[in-house]
Design a protein around this motif. Structure first.
Motif, short mmCIF file in Angstrom:
data_model
loop_
_atom_site.label_atom_id
_atom_site.label_comp_id
_atom_site.label_asym_id
_atom_site.label_seq_id
_atom_site.Cartn_x
_atom_site.Cartn_y
_atom_site.Cartn_z
N ILE A 118 86.46 12.33 110.04
CA ILE A 118 86.23 12.84 111.16
C ILE A 118 85.49 14.02 111.32
CG2 ILE A 118 87.54 13.79 113.33
CD1 ILE A 118 88.56 11.07 112.34
N SER A 119 84.43 13.97 111.85
CA SER A 119 83.38 14.93 112.08
C SER A 119 83.28 15.76 113.08
CB SER A 119 81.79 14.16 112.02
OG SER A 119 80.90 15.26 112.11
N LEU A 120 83.47 16.99 113.16
CA LEU A 120 84.11 18.04 114.18
C LEU A 120 82.75 18.61 114.19
CD1 LEU A 120 87.42 19.66 113.50
CD2 LEU A 120 86.83 17.73 114.84
N LYS A 121 81.93 18.63 115.59
CA LYS A 121 80.72 19.39 115.80
C LYS A 121 81.34 20.46 116.87
CE LYS A 121 77.36 15.92 114.89
NZ LYS A 121 76.29 15.15 115.52
N ILE A 122 81.55 21.67 116.47
CA ILE A 122 81.96 22.76 116.97
C ILE A 122 81.01 23.85 117.38
CG2 ILE A 122 83.81 24.49 117.44
CD1 ILE A 122 85.40 22.16 115.47
N ASP A 123 80.92 24.17 118.52
CA ASP A 123 79.92 25.21 118.85
C ASP A 123 80.59 26.60 118.12
OD1 ASP A 123 77.53 26.11 120.60
OD2 ASP A 123 79.23 27.52 121.22
N LYS A 124 79.35 27.31 117.66
CA LYS A 124 79.92 28.63 116.99
C LYS A 124 80.52 29.51 117.68
CE LYS A 124 75.07 30.47 116.58
NZ LYS A 124 74.31 31.03 115.68
N GLN A 125 80.50 29.52 119.13
CA GLN A 125 81.11 30.49 120.08
C GLN A 125 82.62 30.00 120.42
OE1 GLN A 125 79.72 33.31 120.90
NE2 GLN A 125 77.73 32.70 119.72
N VAL A 126 82.99 28.80 120.21
CA VAL A 126 84.33 28.51 120.51
C VAL A 126 85.37 28.91 119.69
CG1 VAL A 126 85.78 26.20 120.35
CG2 VAL A 126 83.32 26.25 121.23
N SER A 127 86.37 29.49 120.19
CA SER A 127 87.42 30.07 119.46
C SER A 127 88.29 29.06 118.78
CB SER A 127 88.64 30.90 120.47
OG SER A 127 89.22 29.64 121.19
N MET A 128 89.03 29.66 117.60
CA MET A 128 89.76 28.77 116.53
C MET A 128 91.06 28.33 117.32
SD MET A 128 88.31 27.92 113.82
CE MET A 128 89.80 27.26 112.89
N GLY A 129 91.22 28.61 118.48
CA GLY A 129 92.63 27.97 119.10
C GLY A 129 92.59 26.54 119.47
N ILE A 130 91.42 26.40 119.97
CA ILE A 130 91.15 24.63 120.33
C ILE A 130 90.83 24.09 119.12
CG2 ILE A 130 88.42 24.97 120.70
CD1 ILE A 130 88.98 23.09 123.31
N VAL A 131 90.41 24.42 118.19
CA VAL A 131 90.03 23.80 116.76
C VAL A 131 91.26 23.54 116.03
CG1 VAL A 131 88.93 23.94 114.48
CG2 VAL A 131 87.74 24.82 116.57
N SER A 132 92.18 24.62 116.21
CA SER A 132 93.63 24.26 115.54
C SER A 132 94.60 23.21 116.55
CB SER A 132 94.49 25.65 115.57
OG SER A 132 93.71 26.59 114.92
N ASP A 133 94.49 23.19 117.79
CA ASP A 133 94.91 22.02 118.45
C ASP A 133 94.49 20.69 118.02
OD1 ASP A 133 96.30 24.07 119.52
OD2 ASP A 133 94.96 24.16 121.48
N ILE A 134 93.08 20.66 117.83
CA ILE A 134 92.66 19.13 117.46
C ILE A 134 92.92 18.89 116.35
CG2 ILE A 134 90.35 18.30 117.16
CD1 ILE A 134 88.98 19.84 119.21
N LYS A 135 93.10 19.97 115.17
CA LYS A 135 93.27 19.57 114.00
C LYS A 135 95.08 19.10 113.98
CE LYS A 135 92.26 22.07 110.80
NZ LYS A 135 91.73 23.40 109.71
N GLU A 136 95.69 19.69 114.64
CA GLU A 136 97.22 19.24 114.79
C GLU A 136 97.29 17.81 115.47
OE1 GLU A 136 100.83 19.37 114.20
OE2 GLU A 136 99.56 21.10 113.74
N GLU A 137 96.51 17.53 116.34
CA GLU A 137 96.40 16.10 116.89
C GLU A 137 95.98 15.20 115.75
OE1 GLU A 137 97.12 14.51 119.95
OE2 GLU A 137 98.26 16.51 120.43
N LEU A 138 94.95 15.51 114.91
CA LEU A 138 94.62 14.61 113.98
C LEU A 138 95.76 14.57 112.92
CD1 LEU A 138 90.80 15.77 113.79
CD2 LEU A 138 91.64 13.89 114.77
#
Length: 160
Positions: A118-138
């Motif tokens: 799973i390749s996460l292309k995340i903008d550098k201005q995005v907070s880690m909250g949404i990234v943590s939620d995505i990782k939890e779903e994965l």
């Protein structure tokens, strides 16, 4: 005595280039038919961060992309300016990530499912909250091989 003149002018015959255009066009048509063009447009702004230690993923058939960023100006007025998830050319919610990954895994051949990344292309201005939620779903769908896509460069440039 008989004097025989032998002409030793043995030249190699010229190579015919008459079929060369046919061969070139056959190769051109072959590559045109087997090449797959990527037709996903970015709906979110995606300025990737820099990293020092990077590794290139060579086998593109094993990658499932999830893109996160703020919507582009065209959509920002309609859906807001907070970060959104883009899955396969559409905006999605966090709870749709798991089903999307499972659907993409089902499309892949059996021998590639266990090695899919799973390749996460995340903008550098995005907070880690949404990234943590995505990782939890994965984690819930057992997709544990995650890659963060970055540019090569000095990681301290991300702090600006």
């Amino acid at each position: 005595m008989i004097n025989i003149n032998r002409k030793n002018k043995s030249k190699l015959p010229q190579i015919s280039t008459a079929s060369l255009p046919d061969i070139v066009f056959i190769l051109l048509f072959f590559f045109m038919t087997v090449t797959v063009m990527k037709n996903t447009n970015l709906l979110v702004e995606n300025t990737l961060p820099n990293a020092n230690e990077i590794e290139k993923l060579d086998k593109k058939d094993r990658i499932i992309e999830i893109i996160v960023g703020q919507p582009i100006k065209q959509y920002a007025g309609v859906i807001g300016a907070e970060p959104k998830i883009q899955l396969n050319g559409k905006f999605a919610q966090v709870d749709e990530v798991g089903s999307y990954v499972l659907a993409k895994l089902a499309e892949k051949p059996e021998h590639l499912r266990s090695v899919a990344i799973i390749s996460l292309k995340i903008d550098k201005q995005v907070s880690m909250g949404i990234v943590s939620d995505i990782k939890e779903e994965l984690r819930q769908v057992r997709a544990l091989k995650i890659n963060y896509t970055t540019f090569e460069g000095d990681a301290f440039n991300n702090l600006q």
